[in-house]
Write a protein that holds these residues in place. Structure first.
Motif, short mmCIF file in Angstrom:
data_model
loop_
_atom_site.label_atom_id
_atom_site.label_comp_id
_atom_site.label_asym_id
_atom_site.label_seq_id
_atom_site.Cartn_x
_atom_site.Cartn_y
_atom_site.Cartn_z
N GLN A 139 15.98 35.27 66.42
CA GLN A 139 14.55 35.14 66.21
C GLN A 139 13.89 36.50 66.00
O GLN A 139 13.00 36.66 65.15
CB GLN A 139 13.89 34.41 67.39
CG GLN A 139 12.39 34.25 67.29
CD GLN A 139 11.96 33.53 66.03
OE1 GLN A 139 12.54 32.51 65.66
NE2 GLN A 139 10.96 34.04 65.34
N ALA A 140 14.32 37.49 66.76
CA ALA A 140 13.77 38.83 66.61
C ALA A 140 14.09 39.39 65.22
O ALA A 140 13.24 40.03 64.58
CB ALA A 140 14.32 39.75 67.70
N VAL A 141 15.31 39.14 64.75
CA VAL A 141 15.69 39.60 63.40
C VAL A 141 14.87 38.88 62.35
O VAL A 141 14.35 39.49 61.40
CB VAL A 141 17.20 39.41 63.17
CG1 VAL A 141 17.55 39.64 61.71
CG2 VAL A 141 18.00 40.37 64.06
N ARG A 142 14.71 37.56 62.49
CA ARG A 142 13.94 36.78 61.51
C ARG A 142 12.47 37.18 61.49
O ARG A 142 11.82 37.07 60.45
CB ARG A 142 14.05 35.28 61.80
CG ARG A 142 15.34 34.66 61.36
CD ARG A 142 15.23 33.14 61.29
NE ARG A 142 14.79 32.57 62.55
CZ ARG A 142 15.59 32.23 63.55
NH1 ARG A 142 16.90 32.42 63.43
NH2 ARG A 142 15.11 31.72 64.66
N CYS A 201 20.62 40.92 54.05
CA CYS A 201 20.71 40.61 55.48
C CYS A 201 20.56 39.10 55.64
O CYS A 201 19.46 38.55 55.46
CB CYS A 201 19.64 41.36 56.27
SG CYS A 201 19.75 41.04 58.06
N ALA A 202 21.66 38.43 55.97
CA ALA A 202 21.65 36.97 56.04
C ALA A 202 21.36 36.43 57.43
O ALA A 202 20.98 35.28 57.56
CB ALA A 202 22.98 36.42 55.55
N GLY A 203 21.56 37.25 58.47
CA GLY A 203 21.33 36.75 59.82
C GLY A 203 22.20 37.47 60.83
O GLY A 203 22.47 38.67 60.70
N VAL A 204 22.68 36.72 61.83
CA VAL A 204 23.43 37.31 62.94
C VAL A 204 24.71 36.52 63.20
O VAL A 204 24.85 35.36 62.80
CB VAL A 204 22.59 37.35 64.23
CG1 VAL A 204 21.33 38.20 64.04
CG2 VAL A 204 22.22 35.94 64.69
N MET A 205 25.64 37.16 63.88
CA MET A 205 26.90 36.54 64.28
C MET A 205 27.27 37.00 65.67
O MET A 205 26.93 38.13 66.07
CB MET A 205 28.02 36.91 63.31
CG MET A 205 29.38 36.27 63.62
SD MET A 205 30.38 37.17 64.82
CE MET A 205 31.56 37.98 63.74
N ALA A 206 27.96 36.15 66.42
CA ALA A 206 28.48 36.56 67.72
C ALA A 206 29.63 35.65 68.12
O ALA A 206 29.78 34.53 67.63
CB ALA A 206 27.40 36.53 68.79
N GLU A 225 14.16 36.04 55.65
CA GLU A 225 15.27 35.48 54.89
C GLU A 225 16.57 35.43 55.68
O GLU A 225 17.55 34.77 55.27
CB GLU A 225 15.50 36.30 53.61
CG GLU A 225 16.12 37.67 53.82
CD GLU A 225 15.18 38.74 54.36
OE1 GLU A 225 15.62 39.89 54.55
OE2 GLU A 225 13.97 38.43 54.58
N ALA A 226 16.62 36.07 56.84
CA ALA A 226 17.85 36.18 57.64
C ALA A 226 17.98 34.96 58.55
O ALA A 226 17.86 35.05 59.78
CB ALA A 226 17.85 37.47 58.45
N THR A 227 18.27 33.82 57.97
CA THR A 227 18.23 32.55 58.69
C THR A 227 19.57 32.11 59.25
O THR A 227 19.64 31.12 59.99
CB THR A 227 17.71 31.44 57.76
OG1 THR A 227 18.55 31.36 56.60
CG2 THR A 227 16.28 31.74 57.31
N TRP A 228 20.66 32.80 58.90
CA TRP A 228 21.98 32.35 59.32
C TRP A 228 22.28 32.77 60.77
O TRP A 228 21.97 33.90 61.18
CB TRP A 228 23.07 32.92 58.43
CG TRP A 228 23.10 32.38 57.04
CD1 TRP A 228 22.14 31.65 56.41
CD2 TRP A 228 24.15 32.56 56.09
NE1 TRP A 228 22.53 31.36 55.13
CE2 TRP A 228 23.76 31.90 54.91
CE3 TRP A 228 25.38 33.22 56.13
CZ2 TRP A 228 24.55 31.88 53.77
CZ3 TRP A 228 26.18 33.20 55.00
CH2 TRP A 228 25.77 32.53 53.83
N ILE A 229 22.89 31.86 61.51
CA ILE A 229 23.46 32.18 62.82
C ILE A 229 24.91 31.72 62.80
O ILE A 229 25.19 30.52 62.80
CB ILE A 229 22.69 31.49 63.97
CG1 ILE A 229 21.23 31.91 63.99
CG2 ILE A 229 23.37 31.80 65.31
CD1 ILE A 229 20.41 31.20 65.07
N SER A 230 25.82 32.66 62.74
CA SER A 230 27.26 32.36 62.74
C SER A 230 27.73 32.42 64.18
O SER A 230 27.83 33.49 64.78
CB SER A 230 28.01 33.37 61.87
OG SER A 230 29.41 33.21 62.01
N ALA A 231 28.01 31.25 64.75
CA ALA A 231 28.38 31.18 66.16
C ALA A 231 29.11 29.87 66.40
O ALA A 231 28.85 28.86 65.75
CB ALA A 231 27.13 31.24 67.05
N GLY A 232 30.03 29.90 67.34
CA GLY A 232 30.76 28.69 67.67
C GLY A 232 32.11 28.65 67.01
O GLY A 232 32.24 28.87 65.80
#
Length: 245
Positions: free
Chosen positions: A200-203, A175-180, A208-215
């Motif tokens: 932040q809730a996921v982290r 689990c690397a993080g979130v995307m939107a 370890e789930a520090t990625w935010i894929s956005a933009g």
């Protein structure tokens, strides 16, 4: 090429194409640097993923020459063909489109990251695929839906932590993080602020789930201002999509 498959190998070997891509890349990197400066961040904190959907392999090779190592694709057949054609380049492939469970095995063969995990059934399909086709783990991002349209891709924000739990518990998945994607008609600042809360809730459960894929090309500044670690750039880097012939 099979009937109905996307026409991805359009001729892009014009002498000026490398200069065009170099100029676009410099402009995108400058935008990232300015956005990071405003946010009090370092540009090295943001990874540029070049989304090459419908663009030819020759463009990917030119981008690789220019230092782009992360490539994003939306469709499995197109991505699979391009990854095979560029196997000598050592690129990192990101699958960023909606993923059907019956394509999980195929995607797991070439992708290092799947950005669009939005349901537990897909987690299980990817788990089975990884066990059968690869030895290294597959990074997965929880795709979060930032509007109230249930037909769109992405999990409801309230379900994001539970989905992250499922990914983290699955052997072979990380689990690397979130995307939107910021929805049309919604202020990107508001959308990405909401995503930052979900991240932040996921982290808090999975540090370890520090990625935010956005933009993307039109809103990367807002995404970086709210903590994006990966921006997915197509039009701003490659220009208008080529027309099918």
């Amino acid at each position: 090429m099979t009937p109905g498959s996307p026409r991805v190998y359009l001729d892009a070997n014009r002498p000026e194409r490398r200069a065009e891509l170099a100029a676009n890349l410099a402009a995108v990197r400058a935008r990232i640097a300015r956005a990071c400066e405003r946010a009090g961040r370092h540009p090295d904190e943001v990874t540029l993923v070049a989304v090459t959907k419908t663009f030819p392999v020759s463009d990917i090779r030119l981008l690789a020459e220019l230092g782009v190592r992360e490539i994003g694709e939306n469709r499995d057949q197109e991505a699979r063909e391009k990854a095979a054609a560029c196997a000598d380049l050592g690129l990192t492939w990101h699958f960023v489109g909606q993923l059907q469970t019956n394509k999980a095995r195929s995607v797991a063969r070439y992708a290092s990251v799947v950005h669009s995990v939005d349901r537990v059934r897909l987690v299980h399909a990817l788990e089975r695929a990884v066990a059968s086709v690869r030895s290294d783990p597959l990074r997965c991002l929880v795709q979060v839906r930032l509007d109230d349209e249930p037909g769109r891709g992405g999990a409801d924000p309230s379900a994001a932590v539970e989905l992250a739990d499922a990914i983290a518990a699955a052997p072979g998945l990380l689990c690397a993080g979130v995307m939107a994607v910021a929805p049309l008609g919604v202020d990107p600042e508001s959308a990405f602020a909401r995503l930052a809360e979900v991240a932040q809730a996921v982290r808090s459960r999975h540090p370890e789930a520090t990625w935010i894929s956005a933009g993307m090309s039109g809103d990367l500044e807002a995404a970086i201002g709210h903590g994006a670690t990966h921006v997915r750039i197509g039009r701003g880097l490659l220009g208008a999509r080529p027309r099918n012939r």
